[in-house]
Design an enzyme around this catalytic site. Structure first.
Site, PDB file in Angstrom:
ATOM      1  N   HIS A  16      10.963   3.491   7.363  1.00  0.00           N
ATOM      2  CA  HIS A  16      11.705   2.874   8.463  1.00  0.00           C
ATOM      3  C   HIS A  16      12.102   1.446   8.085  1.00  0.00           C
ATOM      4  CE1 HIS A  16      12.715   1.084  12.284  1.00  0.00           C
ATOM      5  NE2 HIS A  16      11.696   0.241  12.180  1.00  0.00           N
ATOM      6  N   ASP A  63      43.438  -8.761  -0.028  1.00  0.00           N
ATOM      7  CA  ASP A  63      42.317  -7.850  -0.269  1.00  0.00           C
ATOM      8  C   ASP A  63      41.163  -8.692  -0.773  1.00  0.00           C
ATOM      9  OD1 ASP A  63      40.602  -5.664  -1.076  1.00  0.00           O
ATOM     10  OD2 ASP A  63      42.398  -4.420  -1.133  1.00  0.00           O
ATOM     11  N   TRP A  65       6.946  -1.862   3.952  1.00  0.00           N
ATOM     12  CA  TRP A  65       8.195  -2.317   3.337  1.00  0.00           C
ATOM     13  C   TRP A  65       7.955  -3.542   2.464  1.00  0.00           C
ATOM     14  CZ3 TRP A  65      11.554  -6.626   3.544  1.00  0.00           C
ATOM     15  CH2 TRP A  65      11.142  -7.667   4.389  1.00  0.00           C
ATOM     16  N   SER A  81      23.911  -3.415  -6.110  1.00  0.00           N
ATOM     17  CA  SER A  81      25.015  -3.308  -5.159  1.00  0.00           C
ATOM     18  C   SER A  81      25.159  -4.595  -4.344  1.00  0.00           C
ATOM     19  CB  SER A  81      24.776  -2.115  -4.241  1.00  0.00           C
ATOM     20  OG  SER A  81      25.521  -2.246  -3.066  1.00  0.00           O
ATOM     21  N   SER A  82      24.034  -5.125  -3.878  1.00  0.00           N
ATOM     22  CA  SER A  82      24.101  -6.355  -3.074  1.00  0.00           C
ATOM     23  C   SER A  82      24.640  -7.517  -3.880  1.00  0.00           C
ATOM     24  CB  SER A  82      22.716  -6.758  -2.575  1.00  0.00           C
ATOM     25  OG  SER A  82      22.258  -5.848  -1.651  1.00  0.00           O
ATOM     26  N   HIS A  90      11.653 -14.220   2.363  1.00  0.00           N
ATOM     27  CA  HIS A  90      12.064 -15.070   3.465  1.00  0.00           C
ATOM     28  C   HIS A  90      13.562 -15.338   3.469  1.00  0.00           C
ATOM     29  CE1 HIS A  90      11.777 -17.382   6.989  1.00  0.00           C
ATOM     30  NE2 HIS A  90      12.687 -18.144   6.425  1.00  0.00           N
ATOM     31  N   GLU A 104      15.656 -13.412   2.392  1.00  0.00           N
ATOM     32  CA  GLU A 104      16.200 -12.116   2.800  1.00  0.00           C
ATOM     33  C   GLU A 104      16.310 -12.005   4.322  1.00  0.00           C
ATOM     34  OE1 GLU A 104      17.428  -9.424   1.394  1.00  0.00           O
ATOM     35  OE2 GLU A 104      17.373  -8.128   3.169  1.00  0.00           O
ATOM     36  N   TYR A 126      16.868 -14.341   6.304  1.00  0.00           N
ATOM     37  CA  TYR A 126      18.027 -15.138   6.709  1.00  0.00           C
ATOM     38  C   TYR A 126      19.323 -14.495   6.296  1.00  0.00           C
ATOM     39  CZ  TYR A 126      15.186 -18.461   8.880  1.00  0.00           C
ATOM     40  OH  TYR A 126      14.318 -19.023   9.757  1.00  0.00           O
ATOM     41  N   SER A 163      29.278 -16.865  16.771  1.00  0.00           N
ATOM     42  CA  SER A 163      30.077 -18.092  16.874  1.00  0.00           C
ATOM     43  C   SER A 163      31.563 -17.801  16.977  1.00  0.00           C
ATOM     44  CB  SER A 163      29.821 -18.995  15.667  1.00  0.00           C
ATOM     45  OG  SER A 163      28.459 -19.286  15.566  1.00  0.00           O
ATOM     46  N   HIS A 209       4.613 -18.989   4.520  1.00  0.00           N
ATOM     47  CA  HIS A 209       4.149 -18.807   5.899  1.00  0.00           C
ATOM     48  C   HIS A 209       3.817 -17.342   6.182  1.00  0.00           C
ATOM     49  CE1 HIS A 209       8.641 -18.591   7.266  1.00  0.00           C
ATOM     50  NE2 HIS A 209       8.207 -17.389   6.972  1.00  0.00           N
ATOM     51  N   HIS A 210       4.206 -16.458   5.265  1.00  0.00           N
ATOM     52  CA  HIS A 210       3.771 -15.061   5.386  1.00  0.00           C
ATOM     53  C   HIS A 210       2.392 -14.859   4.764  1.00  0.00           C
ATOM     54  CE1 HIS A 210       7.749 -13.686   6.731  1.00  0.00           C
ATOM     55  NE2 HIS A 210       8.213 -14.631   5.936  1.00  0.00           N
ATOM     56  N   THR A 224      17.739 -24.221  13.516  1.00  0.00           N
ATOM     57  CA  THR A 224      17.915 -23.000  14.306  1.00  0.00           C
ATOM     58  C   THR A 224      18.160 -23.373  15.760  1.00  0.00           C
ATOM     59  OG1 THR A 224      16.315 -21.999  12.805  1.00  0.00           O
ATOM     60  CG2 THR A 224      16.953 -20.714  14.721  1.00  0.00           C
ATOM     61  N   LYS A 249      21.696 -24.521  16.467  1.00  0.00           N
ATOM     62  CA  LYS A 249      22.659 -23.432  16.674  1.00  0.00           C
ATOM     63  C   LYS A 249      22.647 -22.981  18.126  1.00  0.00           C
ATOM     64  CE  LYS A 249      23.604 -22.093  12.421  1.00  0.00           C
ATOM     65  NZ  LYS A 249      24.856 -21.556  12.127  1.00  0.00           N
ATOM     66  N   ARG A 307      -1.124  -4.283  12.954  1.00  0.00           N
ATOM     67  CA  ARG A 307       0.062  -3.463  12.726  1.00  0.00           C
ATOM     68  C   ARG A 307      -0.256  -2.378  11.695  1.00  0.00           C
ATOM     69  NH1 ARG A 307       3.770  -7.565   9.048  1.00  0.00           N
ATOM     70  NH2 ARG A 307       5.208  -5.824   9.036  1.00  0.00           N
TER      71      ARG A 307
HETATM   72  C1  HEM Z   1      12.686 -20.227  14.152  1.00  0.00           C
HETATM   73  C2  HEM Z   1      12.775 -19.493  13.118  1.00  0.00           C
HETATM   74  C3  HEM Z   1      11.646 -18.656  12.551  1.00  0.00           C
HETATM   75  C4  HEM Z   1      10.349 -19.005  12.283  1.00  0.00           C
HETATM   76  C5  HEM Z   1       9.706 -20.358  12.487  1.00  0.00           C
HETATM   77  C6  HEM Z   1       9.715 -17.826  11.744  1.00  0.00           C
HETATM   78  C7  HEM Z   1       8.395 -17.765  11.350  1.00  0.00           C
HETATM   79  C8  HEM Z   1       7.778 -16.629  10.868  1.00  0.00           C
HETATM   80  C9  HEM Z   1       6.429 -16.572  10.385  1.00  0.00           C
HETATM   81  C10 HEM Z   1       5.477 -17.747  10.307  1.00  0.00           C
HETATM   82  C11 HEM Z   1       6.179 -15.294  10.017  1.00  0.00           C
HETATM   83  C12 HEM Z   1       4.899 -14.733   9.412  1.00  0.00           C
HETATM   84  C13 HEM Z   1       4.006 -14.195  10.430  1.00  0.00           C
HETATM   85  C14 HEM Z   1       2.831 -13.503   9.851  1.00  0.00           C
HETATM   86  O1  HEM Z   1       3.015 -12.544   9.069  1.00  0.00           O
HETATM   87  O2  HEM Z   1       1.709 -13.894  10.193  1.00  0.00           O
HETATM   88  C15 HEM Z   1       7.359 -14.536  10.264  1.00  0.00           C
HETATM   89  C16 HEM Z   1       7.485 -13.191  10.014  1.00  0.00           C
HETATM   90  C17 HEM Z   1       8.707 -12.544   9.977  1.00  0.00           C
HETATM   91  N1  HEM Z   1       9.919 -13.078  10.364  1.00  0.00           N
HETATM   92 FE1  HEM Z   1      10.223 -14.907  11.127  1.00  0.00          FE
HETATM   93  N2  HEM Z   1      10.604 -16.810  11.720  1.00  0.00           N
HETATM   94  C18 HEM Z   1      11.800 -17.279  12.190  1.00  0.00           C
HETATM   95  C19 HEM Z   1      12.961 -16.586  12.287  1.00  0.00           C
HETATM   96  C20 HEM Z   1      13.171 -15.351  11.748  1.00  0.00           C
HETATM   97  C21 HEM Z   1      14.438 -14.725  11.591  1.00  0.00           C
HETATM   98  C22 HEM Z   1      15.772 -15.347  11.961  1.00  0.00           C
HETATM   99  C23 HEM Z   1      14.215 -13.527  11.026  1.00  0.00           C
HETATM  100  C24 HEM Z   1      15.174 -12.416  10.633  1.00  0.00           C
HETATM  101  C25 HEM Z   1      16.303 -12.182  11.095  1.00  0.00           C
HETATM  102  C26 HEM Z   1      12.800 -13.378  10.866  1.00  0.00           C
HETATM  103  C27 HEM Z   1      12.208 -12.255  10.338  1.00  0.00           C
HETATM  104  C28 HEM Z   1      10.873 -12.124  10.103  1.00  0.00           C
HETATM  105  C29 HEM Z   1      10.267 -10.935   9.570  1.00  0.00           C
HETATM  106  C30 HEM Z   1      10.992  -9.664   9.139  1.00  0.00           C
HETATM  107  C31 HEM Z   1       8.898 -11.188   9.499  1.00  0.00           C
HETATM  108  C32 HEM Z   1       7.783 -10.240   9.118  1.00  0.00           C
HETATM  109  C33 HEM Z   1       7.763  -9.768   7.750  1.00  0.00           C
HETATM  110  C34 HEM Z   1       6.628  -8.804   7.553  1.00  0.00           C
HETATM  111  O3  HEM Z   1       5.475  -9.254   7.437  1.00  0.00           O
HETATM  112  O4  HEM Z   1       6.886  -7.593   7.527  1.00  0.00           O
HETATM  113  N3  HEM Z   1      12.190 -14.498  11.315  1.00  0.00           N
HETATM  114  N4  HEM Z   1       8.332 -15.365  10.786  1.00  0.00           N
HETATM  115 CU   LIG Z   2       9.619 -15.927   6.741  1.00  0.00          CU
END
Ligand code: HEM
Ligand SMILES: [Cu+2]
Ligand SMILES: [Cu+2]
Lengths: 371, 57, 547
Positions: C92, C121, C157, C185-186, C269, C271, C273, C284, C318-319, C344, C347, C466
């Site tokens: 998924h 084009d 994933w 591809s990307s 990370h 990614e 964004y 926008s 931060h992950h 952010t 915006k 999770r």
């Molecule tokens: C204000 C902006 C953001 C902050 C401060 C932020 C912060 C964080 C932090 C600290 C984590 C890690 C949490 C953990 O695993 O304990 C996290 C996870 C994640 N964030 Fe954000 N985030 C922000 C915006 C976004 C945006 C814009 C996206 C994507 C469109 C995003 C997608 C993700 C994803 C996919 C994960 C989890 C990845 C995984 O462990 O599978 N975040 N975020």
């Molecule tokens: Cu992140």
């Protein structure tokens, strides 16, 4: 401490502590000073977000309502205002700094593992926890004890469904306990929400964390890092005791472990080994090789009617003691004691129609391990 | 030079007025802006590292 | 800017009108049927291919999610075994990220970037064709691993080693190959987009005149070019560990499992964004159109996007707050992550101020864009909470994180994609989408999304990790709600398909400028946009842009 932050804390606590305590909706306040600090940080940042959210969404929905096209609103044509933009950058930065200060202080406390009264080694294994009280000669494994019949819906779910173990980690209250954490196979993560300790256990690394529990009780948690098929079934249970109670528990455990060590030199009967072996197999081996030794290919070979294994006794013993490098089979030399090893090898050589009649004596195993 | 630094700092926090932007983009020297931005980013990282190290003591 | 003409038969040449160095007959010998789509080099056709592919993958990934949610409807194991459950969560995530969201944005880029900058084009049309056709190959391969002995990827994933190397199913090598192909591809797609934007703008259009969708995609493309090779390196190291006896990530051989996570998140990370910046661009474009008022701070928006992109390279750990980093590292990544919330926020403030004193109407693209602003912001708030390292020790790897990233990705990225589709459908098909159905789709999606993901915050805070196939009894209510919401959301998406199909086949005719407040160049070509547009570069009229 910083005054505004104090204030916020007081307010948040007044609003939320009372009802939010362990009601199953919010982070638990927990039973350590640190868990309380973390809970307070959590609530502070939460309320900050709520307030900002109310302002931003308030402004947004006001605009949406007030300036409807349907009501004949005429668009203004303004854009850009450096003052406004500087303000909405500066204010968030200030709020964030205000948040970073207490967060830094808490983090530093969490990282201070010095001056511990007791060291416990926590080892993650697929799929159980092993606890070793360093310098005390006490060590044991902690397996989930929820029966699979409950999981598969053949029995009623018990009260602590999925959160029960055969042997909990026993800790004293009011003493600083240092955890040394590692893993034997893949990465696991040891987590008890009420203690606010979550730390990855990583093969090849030793992580440190600590806890000083304020209240006796039983605290439950789970593995928090995906570690394979039974990741959902390796709970953590901590039994926190009064100090004297803990000391006598530790002494008792020590004695039992010595008794067990003496059993190594004794001559064992087949039936005793089979009985012991079956319980070890249930707890340790069956998660991979399955309850009837039927295995789960391709990763986990069957043990029932496994001819190469039946034919080669030495190899069989060696695999159980030393594992198979590069495959999922771990080495059990330090996880299981000689009696348990001998029992489980005996069991697997005689169960499910493997009927070799072999009896493996603990003394032989002890000798092999020593080599 | 100072105005270049100011523009880059404005970019860093995401605030810039159109007038200033027009000036920057009509200066015809993008390289200056890019180099300054890279330097300022490095400085920013170093400052953050410094703050973290001090706070960790 | 005129492309080199292919060598042509002199007779043919003399018989065609060659306008502005553009040859019309180069397109005349169109292959028919399947070959037309296999060989097409037309940005609009390739854009449609990307979008259709992404929609199919969205449903496949969605079905996997519904398997997960069905199993989690009640405590206990009812439908699937834990092993298959893990394959479903992993697939998924992989499919949604790499095969649904990313190709959808590339599809929109293909369609709209040439139209928005007045180019005939993409700069590299054949490469464009190649980039697309790599995708079905990659994901057919990836999906086929589910049928291999030992099953497909089951390690999440994020595929942390050594679970994904020493302890992985045999199909992992195919997973790596599939990801390599998707990565190529990307990268090729990104190179094409950069080349197009930098070289093919209409005469008179400067960088700072470009619509924000173009800007955000330019920055996204640079992010892609920067981090996809890191991913490629990482999975190559895995490949070596699995097949050639190296020990990059195997502690027993002196390797380092934490190195894996550093590399993964240095890719991962940026990614996330990559999946949100183009969404910022779409929103926008839509908000000013339906507020009939220019974007409040165009320059600020561009700068904030650049700042977010830069900062996104500084926050990866931060992950990894609970892997045992040194204290100073922990503090560095906490501070940098908190800082990323500032641009952010800029915006969001800009969008809200754009609404202020506008003249706002609520067509379906606008509804999705407004929902984006609110719900994405909620995801930003939980992101801010996650950034507080000490608290993250409690949040990490729980459903709170799942709630966070689904809020930023579903009502974030995916709502923005849908907003974009509703916004540009009149341009693509010449018909307006059926507004009643679209609104119905909107309200169902809003209810579904919140019902699915809001309770996950509580489940996570209450202690539910999770990626578990079964859970303790105190989490039962939250999970039941989430599962109901997920099925409701899933079924609602069929309405979306219906709207799109109906819109392709007919509907209210749309004029060139389909929306009253729309300003960008794409609205100057007829609706539906003919196969070839801007063969003569338009003269860009500066008053169209923000100033
Ligand atoms: C204000 C902006 C953001 C902050 C401060 C932020 C912060 C964080 C932090 C600290 C984590 C890690 C949490 C953990 O695993 O304990 C996290 C996870 C994640 N964030 Fe954000 N985030 C922000 C915006 C976004 C945006 C814009 C996206 C994507 C469109 C995003 C997608 C993700 C994803 C996919 C994960 C989890 C990845 C995984 O462990 O599978 N975040 N975020
Ligand atoms: Cu992140
Ligand atoms: Cu686990």
């Amino acid at each position: 401490m910083h005054l505004p932050w104090r204030w916020l804390l007081t307010i948040t606590c007044a609003v939320s502590c009372s009802q939010a305590q362990a009601n199953g909706w919010n982070m638990p306040v927990g039973v350590t000073d640190l868990s309380r600090d973390i809970y307070n940080l959590h609530m502070t940042i939460f309320w900050i977000c709520v307030v900002i959210g109310l302002i931003v969404f308030g402004a947004m929905f006001y605009s949406l309502y007030r300036y409807r096209h349907a009501k004949g609103a005429k668009p203004a044509n303004f854009h850009e205002n450096t003052t406004v933009e500087v303000l909405w950058t500066a204010i968030p930065i200030l709020i964030l700094i205000g948040m970073a200060v207490p967060a830094t202080a808490t983090l530093k406390k969490m990282y201070d593992t010095s001056d511990a009264d007791l060291d416990v080694m926590i080892i993650g294994q697929q799929w159980r926890w092993r606890y070793e009280y360093l310098g005390e000669d006490v060590a044991f494994n902690s397996n989930m004890s929820t029966p699979w019949e409950q999981i598969h819906g053949e029995e009623e779910h018990g009260e602590h469904y999925l959160l029960d173990v055969d042997e909990p980690l026993v800790l004293p209250i009011n003493r600083k306990v240092r955890f040394l954490m590692t893993a034997d196979d893949v990465i696991h993560s040891w987590w008890v929400p009420e203690l606010a300790v979550k730390q990855d256990t990583i093969p090849g690394f030793i992580n440190e964390n600590w806890v000083k529990i304020n209240e006796p009780g039983i605290y439950r948690g789970q593995c928090a890092e995906l570690c394979g098929v039974n990741h959902g079934f390796m709970p953590v249970v901590v039994h926190a005791m009064e100090e004297e109670e803990f000391d006598s528990w530790l002494a008792e455990r020590k004695e039992a472990q010595e008794q067990e060590a003496m059993g190594v030199d004794r001559e064992w009967e087949l039936d005793d080994l089979m009985a012991r072996g079956e319980s070890v197999y249930r707890a340790i081996c069956s998660s991979c090789h399955q309850s009837e030794g039927q295995g789960a290919l391709p990763a986990f070979p069957a043990l029932a009617n496994n001819q190469p294994m039946i034919d080669d006794f030495d190899w069989h013993l060696d695999v159980v003691i030393n594992g198979v490098s590069g495959a999922a089979m771990p080495a059990f030399r330090s996880t299981l004691n000689p009696v348990e090893l001998a029992a489980v090898v005996t069991y697997t050589r005689n169960a499910w129609g493997n009927d070799t009649g072999d009896v493996v004596q603990p003394a032989l195993v002890a000798e092999k391990i020593a080599q | 030079m100072w105005s270049v630094v100011k523009s880059v700092l404005a970019a860093l926090i995401g605030v810039q007025s159109n007038v200033k932007r027009q000036q920057d983009f009509s200066s015809g020297k993008p390289l200056i802006f890019i180099v300054t931005a890279i330097v300022i980013t490095l400085v920013f990282v170093l400052i953050l590292v410094g703050v973290a190290l001090v706070a960790a003591r | 800017m005129a492309p080199k003409l292919p060598p042509q038969h002199p007779l043919q040449h003399s018989s065609t009108v060659v306008a502005d160095g553009q040859s019309h007959d180069a397109h005349s010998a169109h292959p028919k049927g399947v070959m037309r789509w296999l060989l097409t080099t037309n940005h609009k056709e390739i854009g449609s291919l990307y979008l259709i592919f992404s929609l199919i993958m969205f449903f496949i990934g969605g079905i996997f999610a519904l398997v997960v949610r069905a199993e989690l409807f009640q405590p206990g194991l009812q439908l699937v075994e834990p092993e298959f459950f893990n394959q479903m969560t992993t697939m998924h995530g992989l499919i949604m990220v790499f095969a649904a969201v990313m190709p959808a944005f590339t599809g929109l880029a293909n369609w709209m970037i040439p139209l928005q900058i007045g180019a005939p084009d993409m700069a590299l049309p054949r490469l464009n064709n190649f980039s697309f056709w790599l995708l079905p190959v990659a994901f057919t391969l990836l999906l086929s691993t589910l049928l291999m002995p030992g099953g497909g990827p089951n390690f999440g994933w994020t595929f942390y080693a050594p679970l994904s190397t020493t302890y992985a199913p045999p199909s992992t090598t195919f997973f790596i190959l599939a990801l390599h192909i998707a990565g190529i591809s990307s990268i090729l797609g990104a190179i094409n987009i950069v080349a197009t934007i930098l070289n093919m703008r209409a005469p008179g259009m400067r960088m700072m005149d470009m619509p924000l969708f173009v800007w955000t995609w330019l920055i996204t493309a640079f992010l892609l070019i920067a981090v996809m090779p890191v991913l490629a390196g990482l999975i190559t190291m895995m490949l070596m560990d699995i097949n050639f006896g190296t020990s990059f990530f195997d502690a027993a051989g002196g390797g380092d499992p934490v190195l894996f996570q550093h590399l993964f998140w240095f890719f991962g990370h940026p990614e996330v964004y990559i999946m949100i910046l183009p969404a910022f661009g779409i929103v926008s474009a839509i908000i000013p159109t339906f507020a009939r008022k220019p974007l409040f701070g165009y320059a600020s928006m561009v700068y904030a996007t650049a700042a977010i992109a830069l900062l996104s390279f500084l926050v990866w750990a931060h992950h990894m707050f609970v892997v045992g980093l040194p204290l100073a590292a922990e503090l560095f990544f906490m501070y940098s992550t908190m800082l990323i919330a500032v641009p952010t926020g800029v915006k969001v403030f800009n969008w809200v101020t754009t609404l202020f004193r506008g003249s706002i109407s609520f067509e379906s693209p606008m509804l999705f864009a407004l929902a984006f602003v609110v719900l994405f912001t909620i995801g930003g708030f939980s992101g801010l909470m996650l950034a507080i390292a000490p608290a993250d020790f409690q949040y990490h790897d729980t459903y709170f994180v799942v709630a966070h990233f689904h809020y930023v990705l579903v009502p974030g990225a995916i709502f923005a994609i849908m907003a974009g589709v509703y916004y540009w459908l009149p341009k693509w098909t010449g018909h307006y989408p059926n507004e009643k159905l679209a609104q119905c789709h909107f309200w169902c999606s809003i209810i579904g999304v919140n019902l699915t993901f809001f309770p996950m915050h509580f489940a996570g805070l209450a202690g539910m990790p999770r990626r578990i196939p079964d859970y303790a009894l105190q989490f039962a209510d939250f999970n039941m709600l989430s599962s109901i919401g997920a099925f409701f959301f899933g079924v609602s998406q069929l309405i979306f398909v219906l709207v799109v199909v109906l819109c392709v086949r007919g509907g209210k005719k749309a004029p060139a400028k389909a929306w009253e407040g729309a300003e960008d160049l794409e609205w100057s070509v007829p609706s539906p946009a003919p196969l070839h547009t801007f063969e003569t570069p338009p003269v860009f009229n500066r008053t169209q842009s923000s100033d």
